[in-house]
Design a protein around this motif. Sequence first.
Motif, PDB file in Angstrom:
ATOM      1  N   PHE A 283     -12.828  -0.332 -17.006  1.00 20.42           N
ATOM      2  CA  PHE A 283     -11.986  -0.137 -18.189  1.00 20.42           C
ATOM      3  C   PHE A 283     -10.686   0.572 -17.814  1.00 20.42           C
ATOM      4  CE2 PHE A 283     -10.353   2.205 -21.782  1.00 20.42           C
ATOM      5  CZ  PHE A 283     -10.436   1.300 -22.830  1.00 20.42           C
ATOM      6  N   GLY A 284     -10.794   1.616 -16.986  1.00 21.21           N
ATOM      7  CA  GLY A 284      -9.613   2.389 -16.614  1.00 21.21           C
ATOM      8  C   GLY A 284      -8.553   1.578 -15.901  1.00 21.21           C
ATOM      9  N   ILE A 285      -8.957   0.521 -15.190  1.00 22.68           N
ATOM     10  CA  ILE A 285      -7.976  -0.355 -14.541  1.00 22.68           C
ATOM     11  C   ILE A 285      -7.511  -1.446 -15.491  1.00 22.68           C
ATOM     12  CG2 ILE A 285      -7.507  -1.849 -12.559  1.00 22.68           C
ATOM     13  CD1 ILE A 285      -7.985   1.157 -11.963  1.00 22.68           C
ATOM     14  N   ALA A 286      -8.429  -2.007 -16.261  1.00 23.85           N
ATOM     15  CA  ALA A 286      -8.064  -3.069 -17.201  1.00 23.85           C
ATOM     16  C   ALA A 286      -7.042  -2.592 -18.230  1.00 23.85           C
ATOM     17  CB  ALA A 286      -9.317  -3.589 -17.912  1.00 23.85           C
TER      18      ALA A 286
ATOM     19  N   LEU B 112     -15.760  -9.882 -18.674  1.00 26.72           N
ATOM     20  CA  LEU B 112     -15.229 -11.250 -18.672  1.00 26.72           C
ATOM     21  C   LEU B 112     -14.948 -11.736 -20.083  1.00 26.72           C
ATOM     22  CD1 LEU B 112     -17.220 -13.078 -15.857  1.00 26.72           C
ATOM     23  CD2 LEU B 112     -14.727 -13.104 -16.151  1.00 26.72           C
ATOM     24  N   LEU B 113     -15.675 -11.214 -21.036  1.00 30.04           N
ATOM     25  CA  LEU B 113     -15.454 -11.559 -22.437  1.00 30.04           C
ATOM     26  C   LEU B 113     -14.356 -10.700 -23.058  1.00 30.04           C
ATOM     27  CD1 LEU B 113     -19.198 -11.853 -23.520  1.00 30.04           C
ATOM     28  CD2 LEU B 113     -17.633 -13.714 -22.946  1.00 30.04           C
ATOM     29  N   ALA B 114     -14.155  -9.496 -22.509  1.00 34.92           N
ATOM     30  CA  ALA B 114     -13.165  -8.580 -23.071  1.00 34.92           C
ATOM     31  C   ALA B 114     -11.761  -8.858 -22.553  1.00 34.92           C
ATOM     32  CB  ALA B 114     -13.565  -7.135 -22.744  1.00 34.92           C
ATOM     33  N   ASP B 115     -11.640  -9.159 -21.258  1.00 32.07           N
ATOM     34  CA  ASP B 115     -10.324  -9.417 -20.658  1.00 32.07           C
ATOM     35  C   ASP B 115     -10.501 -10.420 -19.514  1.00 32.07           C
ATOM     36  OD1 ASP B 115      -7.787  -9.404 -19.581  1.00 32.07           O
ATOM     37  OD2 ASP B 115      -7.529  -7.233 -19.706  1.00 32.07           O
ATOM     38  N   PRO B 116     -10.704 -11.701 -19.846  1.00 33.02           N
ATOM     39  CA  PRO B 116     -10.985 -12.702 -18.808  1.00 33.02           C
ATOM     40  C   PRO B 116      -9.860 -12.856 -17.795  1.00 33.02           C
ATOM     41  CG  PRO B 116     -10.596 -13.744 -20.944  1.00 33.02           C
ATOM     42  CD  PRO B 116     -10.723 -12.283 -21.197  1.00 33.02           C
ATOM     43  N   THR B 117      -8.620 -12.733 -18.226  1.00 32.91           N
ATOM     44  CA  THR B 117      -7.491 -12.873 -17.297  1.00 32.91           C
ATOM     45  C   THR B 117      -7.549 -11.810 -16.213  1.00 32.91           C
ATOM     46  OG1 THR B 117      -6.092 -13.809 -19.034  1.00 32.91           O
ATOM     47  CG2 THR B 117      -4.985 -12.925 -17.089  1.00 32.91           C
ATOM     48  N   PHE B 118      -7.787 -10.586 -16.617  1.00 32.59           N
ATOM     49  CA  PHE B 118      -7.889  -9.487 -15.651  1.00 32.59           C
ATOM     50  C   PHE B 118      -9.058  -9.708 -14.703  1.00 32.59           C
ATOM     51  CE2 PHE B 118     -10.113  -5.425 -14.737  1.00 32.59           C
ATOM     52  CZ  PHE B 118      -9.194  -4.896 -13.836  1.00 32.59           C
TER      53      PHE B 118
ATOM     54  N   VAL C 243      -9.332  -8.853 -10.095  1.00 35.52           N
ATOM     55  CA  VAL C 243     -10.486  -8.211  -9.460  1.00 35.52           C
ATOM     56  C   VAL C 243     -10.734  -8.929  -8.145  1.00 35.52           C
ATOM     57  CG1 VAL C 243     -12.942  -7.656  -9.644  1.00 35.52           C
ATOM     58  CG2 VAL C 243     -11.476  -7.532 -11.679  1.00 35.52           C
ATOM     59  N   LYS C 244     -10.612  -8.193  -7.043  1.00 32.62           N
ATOM     60  CA  LYS C 244     -10.693  -8.809  -5.724  1.00 32.62           C
ATOM     61  C   LYS C 244     -11.535  -7.945  -4.788  1.00 32.62           C
ATOM     62  CE  LYS C 244      -6.065 -10.830  -6.303  1.00 32.62           C
ATOM     63  NZ  LYS C 244      -6.433 -12.248  -6.324  1.00 32.62           N
ATOM     64  N   GLY C 245     -11.840  -8.461  -3.626  1.00 38.62           N
ATOM     65  CA  GLY C 245     -12.580  -7.730  -2.614  1.00 38.62           C
ATOM     66  C   GLY C 245     -12.026  -8.041  -1.242  1.00 38.62           C
ATOM     67  N   GLY C 246     -12.569  -7.361  -0.242  1.00 37.97           N
ATOM     68  CA  GLY C 246     -12.152  -7.637   1.124  1.00 37.97           C
ATOM     69  C   GLY C 246     -10.982  -6.807   1.594  1.00 37.97           C
ATOM     70  N   LEU C 247     -10.980  -5.500   1.284  1.00 34.99           N
ATOM     71  CA  LEU C 247      -9.913  -4.630   1.777  1.00 34.99           C
ATOM     72  C   LEU C 247      -9.926  -4.618   3.303  1.00 34.99           C
ATOM     73  CD1 LEU C 247     -10.305  -1.566  -0.622  1.00 34.99           C
ATOM     74  CD2 LEU C 247      -8.409  -3.183  -0.583  1.00 34.99           C
ATOM     75  N   SER C 248      -8.808  -4.968   3.907  1.00 32.96           N
ATOM     76  CA  SER C 248      -8.757  -5.017   5.368  1.00 32.96           C
ATOM     77  C   SER C 248      -7.551  -4.311   5.959  1.00 32.96           C
ATOM     78  CB  SER C 248      -8.762  -6.474   5.849  1.00 32.96           C
ATOM     79  OG  SER C 248      -7.646  -7.174   5.318  1.00 32.96           O
ATOM     80  N   SER C 249      -6.522  -4.074   5.158  1.00 32.36           N
ATOM     81  CA  SER C 249      -5.342  -3.368   5.661  1.00 32.36           C
ATOM     82  C   SER C 249      -4.535  -2.831   4.489  1.00 32.36           C
ATOM     83  CB  SER C 249      -4.461  -4.295   6.500  1.00 32.36           C
ATOM     84  OG  SER C 249      -3.850  -5.272   5.674  1.00 32.36           O
ATOM     85  N   GLY C 250      -3.730  -1.815   4.770  1.00 26.71           N
ATOM     86  CA  GLY C 250      -2.858  -1.282   3.732  1.00 26.71           C
ATOM     87  C   GLY C 250      -1.838  -2.297   3.278  1.00 26.71           C
TER      88      GLY C 250
ATOM     89  N   ASP D 238       1.499  -8.785 -12.704  1.00 23.58           N
ATOM     90  CA  ASP D 238       0.418  -7.922 -13.188  1.00 23.58           C
ATOM     91  C   ASP D 238       0.068  -6.932 -12.084  1.00 23.58           C
ATOM     92  OD1 ASP D 238      -1.842  -6.738 -14.252  1.00 23.58           O
ATOM     93  OD2 ASP D 238      -2.738  -8.623 -14.920  1.00 23.58           O
ATOM     94  N   LYS D 239       0.423  -5.675 -12.293  1.00 25.13           N
ATOM     95  CA  LYS D 239       0.235  -4.655 -11.258  1.00 25.13           C
ATOM     96  C   LYS D 239      -1.143  -3.993 -11.317  1.00 25.13           C
ATOM     97  CE  LYS D 239       4.236  -5.153  -9.341  1.00 25.13           C
ATOM     98  NZ  LYS D 239       5.025  -4.042  -8.829  1.00 25.13           N
ATOM     99  N   ARG D 240      -2.023  -4.495 -12.160  1.00 25.68           N
ATOM    100  CA  ARG D 240      -3.395  -3.992 -12.161  1.00 25.68           C
ATOM    101  C   ARG D 240      -4.171  -4.642 -11.017  1.00 25.68           C
ATOM    102  NH1 ARG D 240      -5.511  -5.852 -17.859  1.00 25.68           N
ATOM    103  NH2 ARG D 240      -4.513  -7.753 -17.058  1.00 25.68           N
ATOM    104  N   LEU D 241      -5.001  -3.852 -10.361  1.00 23.84           N
ATOM    105  CA  LEU D 241      -5.836  -4.408  -9.294  1.00 23.84           C
ATOM    106  C   LEU D 241      -7.094  -3.558  -9.159  1.00 23.84           C
ATOM    107  CD1 LEU D 241      -6.153  -6.469  -6.935  1.00 23.84           C
ATOM    108  CD2 LEU D 241      -5.189  -4.690  -5.453  1.00 23.84           C
ATOM    109  N   LEU D 242      -8.237  -4.231  -9.206  1.00 26.04           N
ATOM    110  CA  LEU D 242      -9.515  -3.555  -8.983  1.00 26.04           C
ATOM    111  C   LEU D 242     -10.155  -4.161  -7.740  1.00 26.04           C
ATOM    112  CD1 LEU D 242     -11.818  -1.641  -9.769  1.00 26.04           C
ATOM    113  CD2 LEU D 242     -12.725  -3.453 -11.247  1.00 26.04           C
ATOM    114  N   ALA D 243     -10.318  -3.345  -6.719  1.00 20.89           N
ATOM    115  CA  ALA D 243     -10.977  -3.786  -5.485  1.00 20.89           C
ATOM    116  C   ALA D 243     -12.454  -3.431  -5.565  1.00 20.89           C
ATOM    117  CB  ALA D 243     -10.336  -3.113  -4.276  1.00 20.89           C
TER     118      ALA D 243
END
Length: 436
Positions: free
Chosen positions: A75-78, A121-127, A132-139, A169-174
């Motif tokens: 929620f805090g990121i969305a 997914l029902l509250a903010d499907p676009t976000f 929402v991504k994964g795979g942090l590998s570098s700054g 869209d500058k929101r990002l949840l890793a």
Amino acid sequence: MPKTLSVVKKEIHDSIARPDSTGLSPEESSLECGLSVPVLHEAAFYGLAGEFVKALSPHTEADPAAVLIHLLVVFGIAVGRGPHLIVDGARHGANEFAVTVGASSKARKGTAEARTKETFLLADPTFMERRVKGGLSSGEGLVYQVRDPVESFNQREGEWAISDPGEEDKRLLAIEQEFGGVLRVIERDGNTLSAILRMAWDGSKLSPLTKGNRIEATDAHIGMIGHITKDELLRRFKETEAANGFGNRILWVYARRSKLLPEGGSFTGQAYFGEKLRLILDRAKGIGKMNRSESFRRAWVQAYPVLTSGGAGLTGILTNRQEAHTLRLAMVFALLDRSDTLDIQHLRASLSITDYVRETIEWIFGKKLGDRTADRILECLAGGPKTQTEIYLSFGKHESGAEIERAMKSLVDAGRVTSSVQKTAGRPRILWSLAV
């Protein structure tokens, strides 16, 4: 005499009862590895977040604490960068980092994530689908996901033009289901991921100091959720990540399987909670600077000296941003309450979580100091008194005498070890042992 943390928490909680309806397993009060496992106070299950956790609890094996922290961080990121507090000139948004730590691979950490994601997914499907991504590998890779537009000079046209539109869209949840992989990446020489994540939590402009790389990101709103087992965390987490501030920007949350459901659950509340969250997000995204009620301010005056008092060893290092985490979580609870004002019930809830985080850190790291040499000496002395020669030999010639002596002095100053004289037929021996 200043009040202790427990006294302040008791006063602010106003004698709220311990959990009895959140679906926790019957052995919640049991011992694990010789330490009492953390228990999340009932006050944390406040408002819509608590309602969601309690409705879901009978239908999932996930730990209620893990489900709660997932909902709050997502929620805090969305909600985006709009809602914020200014504290002593520093801007705090609703973005948080959290890592759920399980005693084993069967702690159902991923289940907590999945149940939360299907509702959002029902509250903010676009976000949820795009940010929402994964795979942090570098700054640099992290900055690229929230990069600003890039201008380049077109020699043919003789003018500057946008060569990369950047990310609007500058929101990002890793979400890192294998947080151990992130720690392995951070260990590599020259990797900038730890530094960029620290800046991201702070809400600073992201500008990697890499040759030939001009990407930057302003006004990014980044959060992170990770999962790891206790054993892997102890193997991977280095004292440098504690000392440089990466570790204390994370909410460490103990998680374990809450119950056994051989045939799974039958939760049907996704649509109900998804719609509620959608309406709340739509309103909250338009909120800017948030306020604090008088009751919040009075309680905060009580809690603040304790939250900022620090502590000994690794626990002290990893909890020295407790006041910032408390405010950020209180903001999220207020926003979920459809309010732009932090009140005392939001503080109660957030204090319960930061208290749980401290208990989690103590459960994971025990009385470690965050000094590898000193901690190695403590492990050596845990087997009984040792001579100084035996302590030196325990390092197998992999550490210098000067470094061992430095660590011994620090342990003496901290009151963690004591010495005694043992008579022998010849010269008396000095024995070192753990302080009682």
